[in-house]
Design a protein around this motif. Structure first.
Motif, mmCIF file in Angstrom:
data_model
loop_
_atom_site.group_PDB
_atom_site.id
_atom_site.type_symbol
_atom_site.label_atom_id
_atom_site.label_comp_id
_atom_site.label_asym_id
_atom_site.label_seq_id
_atom_site.Cartn_x
_atom_site.Cartn_y
_atom_site.Cartn_z
ATOM 1 N N PRO A 27 40.943 44.960 42.758
ATOM 2 C CA PRO A 27 39.768 44.076 42.678
ATOM 3 C C PRO A 27 39.716 43.266 41.381
ATOM 4 O O PRO A 27 39.244 42.116 41.382
ATOM 5 C CB PRO A 27 38.587 45.052 42.758
ATOM 6 C CG PRO A 27 39.124 46.249 43.436
ATOM 7 C CD PRO A 27 40.540 46.358 42.990
ATOM 8 N N ILE A 28 40.198 43.843 40.285
ATOM 9 C CA ILE A 28 40.202 43.123 39.006
ATOM 10 C C ILE A 28 41.151 41.931 39.083
ATOM 11 O O ILE A 28 40.810 40.811 38.662
ATOM 12 C CB ILE A 28 40.606 44.080 37.864
ATOM 13 C CG1 ILE A 28 39.609 45.226 37.764
ATOM 14 C CG2 ILE A 28 40.694 43.326 36.537
ATOM 15 C CD1 ILE A 28 40.040 46.336 36.837
ATOM 16 N N VAL A 29 42.338 42.167 39.638
ATOM 17 C CA VAL A 29 43.315 41.079 39.775
ATOM 18 C C VAL A 29 42.775 39.988 40.701
ATOM 19 O O VAL A 29 42.893 38.789 40.416
ATOM 20 C CB VAL A 29 44.652 41.641 40.315
ATOM 21 C CG1 VAL A 29 45.634 40.513 40.588
ATOM 22 C CG2 VAL A 29 45.250 42.635 39.332
ATOM 23 N N LEU A 30 42.160 40.408 41.818
ATOM 24 C CA LEU A 30 41.587 39.420 42.742
ATOM 25 C C LEU A 30 40.506 38.584 42.061
ATOM 26 O O LEU A 30 40.443 37.361 42.242
ATOM 27 C CB LEU A 30 40.994 40.140 43.961
ATOM 28 C CG LEU A 30 41.978 40.697 44.990
ATOM 29 C CD1 LEU A 30 41.222 41.446 46.079
ATOM 30 C CD2 LEU A 30 42.788 39.564 45.603
ATOM 31 N N ALA A 31 39.652 39.244 41.287
ATOM 32 C CA ALA A 31 38.570 38.523 40.610
ATOM 33 C C ALA A 31 39.130 37.528 39.591
ATOM 34 O O ALA A 31 38.638 36.390 39.479
ATOM 35 C CB ALA A 31 37.640 39.517 39.913
ATOM 36 N N LEU A 32 40.153 37.946 38.852
ATOM 37 C CA LEU A 32 40.770 37.043 37.864
ATOM 38 C C LEU A 32 41.418 35.848 38.562
ATOM 39 O O LEU A 32 41.349 34.715 38.062
ATOM 40 C CB LEU A 32 41.806 37.806 37.038
ATOM 41 C CG LEU A 32 41.248 38.887 36.100
ATOM 42 C CD1 LEU A 32 42.374 39.712 35.505
ATOM 43 C CD2 LEU A 32 40.429 38.242 34.978
ATOM 44 N N MET A 33 42.038 36.091 39.713
ATOM 45 C CA MET A 33 42.662 34.987 40.456
ATOM 46 C C MET A 33 41.597 34.053 41.034
ATOM 47 O O MET A 33 41.726 32.816 40.955
ATOM 48 C CB MET A 33 43.539 35.553 41.586
ATOM 49 C CG MET A 33 44.757 36.312 41.087
ATOM 50 S SD MET A 33 45.634 37.200 42.389
ATOM 51 C CE MET A 33 46.248 35.838 43.352
ATOM 52 N N LEU A 34 40.536 34.635 41.591
ATOM 53 C CA LEU A 34 39.462 33.792 42.142
ATOM 54 C C LEU A 34 38.796 32.965 41.052
ATOM 55 O O LEU A 34 38.366 31.831 41.286
ATOM 56 C CB LEU A 34 38.409 34.682 42.816
ATOM 57 C CG LEU A 34 38.773 35.237 44.194
ATOM 58 C CD1 LEU A 34 37.737 36.262 44.638
ATOM 59 C CD2 LEU A 34 38.850 34.110 45.200
ATOM 60 N N ASN A 35 38.716 33.546 39.853
ATOM 61 C CA ASN A 35 38.075 32.830 38.747
ATOM 62 C C ASN A 35 38.848 31.585 38.328
ATOM 63 O O ASN A 35 38.299 30.689 37.690
ATOM 64 C CB ASN A 35 37.942 33.788 37.548
ATOM 65 C CG ASN A 35 37.033 33.255 36.483
ATOM 66 O OD1 ASN A 35 35.920 32.809 36.774
ATOM 67 N ND2 ASN A 35 37.483 33.278 35.227
ATOM 68 N N GLN A 36 40.129 31.537 38.693
ATOM 69 C CA GLN A 36 40.947 30.382 38.320
ATOM 70 C C GLN A 36 40.938 29.280 39.383
ATOM 71 O O GLN A 36 41.463 28.196 39.149
ATOM 72 C CB GLN A 36 42.405 30.823 38.082
ATOM 73 C CG GLN A 36 42.566 31.829 36.962
ATOM 74 C CD GLN A 36 42.016 31.332 35.637
ATOM 75 O OE1 GLN A 36 42.192 30.163 35.286
ATOM 76 N NE2 GLN A 36 41.325 32.210 34.912
ATOM 77 N N VAL A 37 40.349 29.575 40.552
ATOM 78 C CA VAL A 37 40.270 28.562 41.618
ATOM 79 C C VAL A 37 39.127 27.607 41.303
ATOM 80 O O VAL A 37 37.974 28.023 41.185
ATOM 81 C CB VAL A 37 40.042 29.230 42.992
ATOM 82 C CG1 VAL A 37 39.927 28.171 44.083
ATOM 83 C CG2 VAL A 37 41.179 30.196 43.304
ATOM 84 N N ARG A 38 39.435 26.351 41.134
ATOM 85 C CA ARG A 38 38.418 25.374 40.716
ATOM 86 C C ARG A 38 37.758 24.672 41.897
ATOM 87 O O ARG A 38 36.660 24.162 41.766
ATOM 88 C CB ARG A 38 39.066 24.328 39.794
ATOM 89 C CG ARG A 38 39.663 24.925 38.532
ATOM 90 C CD ARG A 38 38.593 25.632 37.711
ATOM 91 N NE ARG A 38 39.157 26.344 36.579
ATOM 92 C CZ ARG A 38 38.667 27.484 36.106
ATOM 93 N NH1 ARG A 38 37.610 28.036 36.683
ATOM 94 N NH2 ARG A 38 39.228 28.084 35.079
ATOM 95 N N GLN A 39 38.452 24.619 43.060
ATOM 96 C CA GLN A 39 37.869 23.965 44.234
ATOM 97 C C GLN A 39 36.870 24.919 44.894
ATOM 98 O O GLN A 39 37.255 25.968 45.412
ATOM 99 C CB GLN A 39 38.975 23.601 45.229
ATOM 100 C CG GLN A 39 39.965 22.573 44.713
ATOM 101 C CD GLN A 39 39.348 21.187 44.562
ATOM 102 O OE1 GLN A 39 38.401 20.845 45.269
ATOM 103 N NE2 GLN A 39 39.857 20.411 43.626
#
Length: 310
Positions: free
Chosen positions: A100-112
């Motif tokens: 979940p931490i990795v997913l959250a960090l990846m989602l945080n980088q999605v700008r669209q």
């Protein structure tokens, strides 16, 4: 006539309490429900120390001390059940905690924003599927004639007995659990990352920091207290793995690795009617959970600059 200093302090305290009455009123239903459904049922745990008879009731049943705890510890099934529970719980915690931490960090980088919402919808959706449906899907997809085994047969020439071989049970249980719950568990980290000031990332970029450095030195320190709390809570419930899923996935062939304390309590308690023995096994499980919660909280506070669950 002027009021004394003590009277003034008393009035301020009374006014402060009156201002909090609304908050107390909001807290009351949750507090009452917790007492009624969590604390009052604890009274029934004393049958673990009694030779409980439904005809005599809890109070009039005879005391037997630690008889049923000793019976469980000396049971020929104890080593297998305890090992299965510990190994399944530890593997589940180690494998599922960082996802979940990795997913959250990846989602945080999605700008669209639109893409981000669609990805979150796909990640959160499995959480709302019933455990019964999940297990049914596993039996269908992993059956000897299922789509996964068709691929396996095409490569290796023969299917694998995923749901009947004991060595596959743990990984199927853990991986399906990650698929179902990792997206939903990432919500708390996504919310925490939303509070990071964008100016920090902008300033770090101007100083030459790349994406990985910004994640390591800005994002991760921000969510570190939440990570500590989530880890402590997860470690405290390490022996309380889901009964429903393990029981539904259990077959007579995979029993050597699928029999855990929760399923054993159900069988000796509700199916065999040995209530005192079942309560003793369940209480043994709870005591270990409390011990783990205190121990992990102590270790995390030492490693996390004094910040823990309490």
């Amino acid at each position: 006539m002027k009021a004394g200093k003590g009277e003034t302090i008393h009035r301020k305290t009374l006014k402060k309490k009156q201002n909090h009455y609304f908050l107390y009123a909001l807290l009351a239903p949750a507090l009452i429900l917790t007492i009624v459904f969590k604390y009052i049922p604890m009274y029934g745990a004393i049958i673990a120390f009694k030779d409980f008879s439904p005809l005599k009731g809890i109070l009039r049943s005879d005391w037997v001390g630690l008889k049923y705890f000793e019976k469980f510890l000396h049971s020929p099934n104890f080593t297998d059940i305890f090992t299965n529970t510990i190994s399944l719980s530890l593997l589940g915690l180690i494998c599922s905690f960082p996802i979940p931490i990795v997913l959250a960090l990846m989602l945080n980088q999605v700008r669209q924003a639109k893409i981000k919402k669609n990805v979150q919808l796909v990640l959160y959706a499995p959480n709302f599927i019933s455990v019964v449906v999940i297990v049914g899907m596993l039996f269908i997809f992993l059956s000897p004639v299922g789509p996964i085994n068709q691929l396996v047969s095409a490569i290796f020439g023969q299917p694998l007995m995923f749901m009947s071989e004991p060595e596959y049970f743990r990984w199927i249980y853990i991986l399906s659990g990650i698929w179902q719950g990792a997206g939903w568990s990432s919500i708390i980290y996504v919310a925490a990352l939303a509070g990071v000031d964008p100016e920090l990332h902008h300033a770090a970029s101007l100083d030459g920091a790349n994406l990985l450095q910004r994640i390591l030195h800005i994002d991760l320190p921000t969510i570190r207290p939440i990570m500590a709390i989530v880890f402590i809570l997860a470690a405290g419930g390490i022996m309380s793995i889901g009964f429903e899923k393990a029981y539904l996935m259990q077959t007579s062939m995979n029993l050597p690795s699928s029999e855990i304390i929760a399923t054993y309590v159900y069988k000796v308690g509700l199916q065999a009617g040995d209530y005192s023995y079942s309560a003793a096994v369940g209480l043994f499980n709870s005591v270990i959970n409390v011990f783990l919660l205190v121990a992990v909280n102590f270790v995390v506070k030492k490693l996390n600059e004094g910040e823990g669950l309490y």
